[in-house]
Design a protein around this motif. Sequence first.
Motif: not given
Length: 306
Positions: A144, A181, A183, A204-208
């Motif tokens: 991420t 968004d 982290k 970040t909070t997600s790979t997206l």
Amino acid sequence: MPLRRTPPKNTATGSDIDGASGFLSDSQVTDVSHNINTARLKRKRDSDIHEFMIEMRNAFSNFTQEQNSKFLKLESTLSENSQALKDIQVSNRCIEEAISFMSAQYDEFRTKINTLEDQMVQDRNYINTLENKIEELQRDSRKTNFEIKNVPKKPKETKEDLVNMIIGLSKTIDCPISKSDIKDTYRVRGKSENAANSPVIVETTSTLIKADIQKMCRAFNTRNKVNLCAKHLGLTIAEDTPIYVGEHLTPRATRLHFLARELKKSGAFKYCWTSYGKVYLRKTDDSKVILINSEVQIHQLSQQQK
């Protein structure tokens, strides 16, 4: 009883004598002369044979004495060298025992070395397995994350300053994100405390979110003549300093990416990129994609192009 001999047939009689004078005839004289010569020759032959036998006896006696003398000398020499021969035999036995001991030691060492070599191969394979597992864990922990390179450092920079730079970048590339968004974010320590423009890591909070930011950064550089630079982060110092947004690679992947880029620069391959922490190469638009797993693989690819 007295023995009587028959007289020989050829014995001369009174009638064979020439008249009454008592003389022998010519034929009788010849026979007598022949008998005398035959007797003389026989005696001479017997004498020669006797002399020859004496000479042979003397020669054989001399030969025997000579051989006995040589044998005595040889026996004396062997007796003198007997101790030396014994010493040599003892020395040879000692050498044989030493060679046998060394041979046994060599066999033992060779067995130990083979065992150690086999163990080394097993350990190397086990280490490679552990390194691959660690690489997977590190890559998974960074999936991420993205990295911003060559970011100028502000005086007395804080984490809040880094967050604001990231939010400003997202707005510039039309992929806005909020503070929630993010982290975590931090600047990588350089080799020295005064090192400038060290990379900034963003979690970040997600790979997206990470993938969208990377995609929009590439699109921005494609659309605009001026690529991303420090001013797009909201910085007012060294505004024209170019920045580079990419994946947060592991040390191993970073090394492979560097070597792969060098291979691409040599003209052997057309494309080099990273995706989800892995390094890829592609020779042409129609060729297959090559996943790079080790430096040995890159060396082999380089040798194939020569």
